[in-house]
Write a protein that holds these residues in place. Structure first.
Motif, PDB file in Angstrom:
ATOM      1  N   GLU A  35       0.813  -1.210   0.000  1.00 44.41           N
ATOM      2  CA  GLU A  35       0.000   0.000   0.000  1.00 44.41           C
ATOM      3  C   GLU A  35       0.848   1.263   0.000  1.00 44.41           C
ATOM      4  N   ASP A  36       2.106   1.150   0.423  1.00 39.73           N
ATOM      5  CA  ASP A  36       2.948   2.340   0.535  1.00 39.73           C
ATOM      6  C   ASP A  36       3.848   2.509  -0.689  1.00 39.73           C
ATOM      7  N   LEU A  37       4.150   3.748  -0.985  1.00 38.07           N
ATOM      8  CA  LEU A  37       4.972   4.102  -2.146  1.00 38.07           C
ATOM      9  C   LEU A  37       6.362   3.485  -2.062  1.00 38.07           C
ATOM     10  N   GLN A  40       6.271  -0.180  -2.901  1.00 38.70           N
ATOM     11  CA  GLN A  40       6.040  -0.373  -4.335  1.00 38.70           C
ATOM     12  C   GLN A  40       7.296  -0.061  -5.138  1.00 38.70           C
ATOM     13  N   GLN A  79      10.941   8.952  -1.845  1.00 34.88           N
ATOM     14  CA  GLN A  79      10.639   7.550  -1.542  1.00 34.88           C
ATOM     15  C   GLN A  79      10.772   6.677  -2.779  1.00 34.88           C
TER      16      GLN A  79
END
Length: 119
Positions: A35-37, A40, A79
């Motif tokens: 779910e987090d950048l 990913q 990120q």
């Protein structure tokens, strides 16, 4: 950009180039994505690393990277680019960061393209 570890200009010697389509946080046989950048981006970069290995190329052969980030901010780009720094090491490919409204699926937050000079 050189002070940040990237280049505005990349020169590829005559020869073949490989153009890798945008890599996302997808793994074979898996439906879900982090779910987090940052999570990913890490998976997308792992796909790029696997492609380099398959091409028998190294980070020094990367000519260009394009990083697409949904709802981009400076923090979000940071990120997304952090795992790329690990991949490229001391190589200095050209990099472009692009903020976008959406990508392939609503849950996808980052996509990374790569151009590689084949050894």
């Amino acid at each position: 950009m050189a002070s940040l570890g990237w280049s505005h200009i990349s020169v590829a010697e005559p020869g073949r180039l490989a153009f890798l389509s945008g890599q996302i946080a997808a793994t074979p046989g898996s439906e879900g994505v982090p779910e987090d950048l940052a999570g990913q981006a890490k998976l997308a970069v792992a796909s790029l690393a696997a492609a380099l290995e398959e091409l028998e190329a190294s980070a020094q052969d990367i000519v260009m990277l394009r990083v697409y980030v949904v709802n981009a901010t400076s923090e979000a780009f940071g990120q997304a680019v952090a795992p790329l720094r690990e991949l490229v090491g001391d190589a200095m490919p050209s990099v472009t960061t692009i903020g976008v409204q959406a990508l392939y699926k609503p849950e996808i937050l980052v996509e990374i393209e790569m151009v590689v000079r084949l050894p």
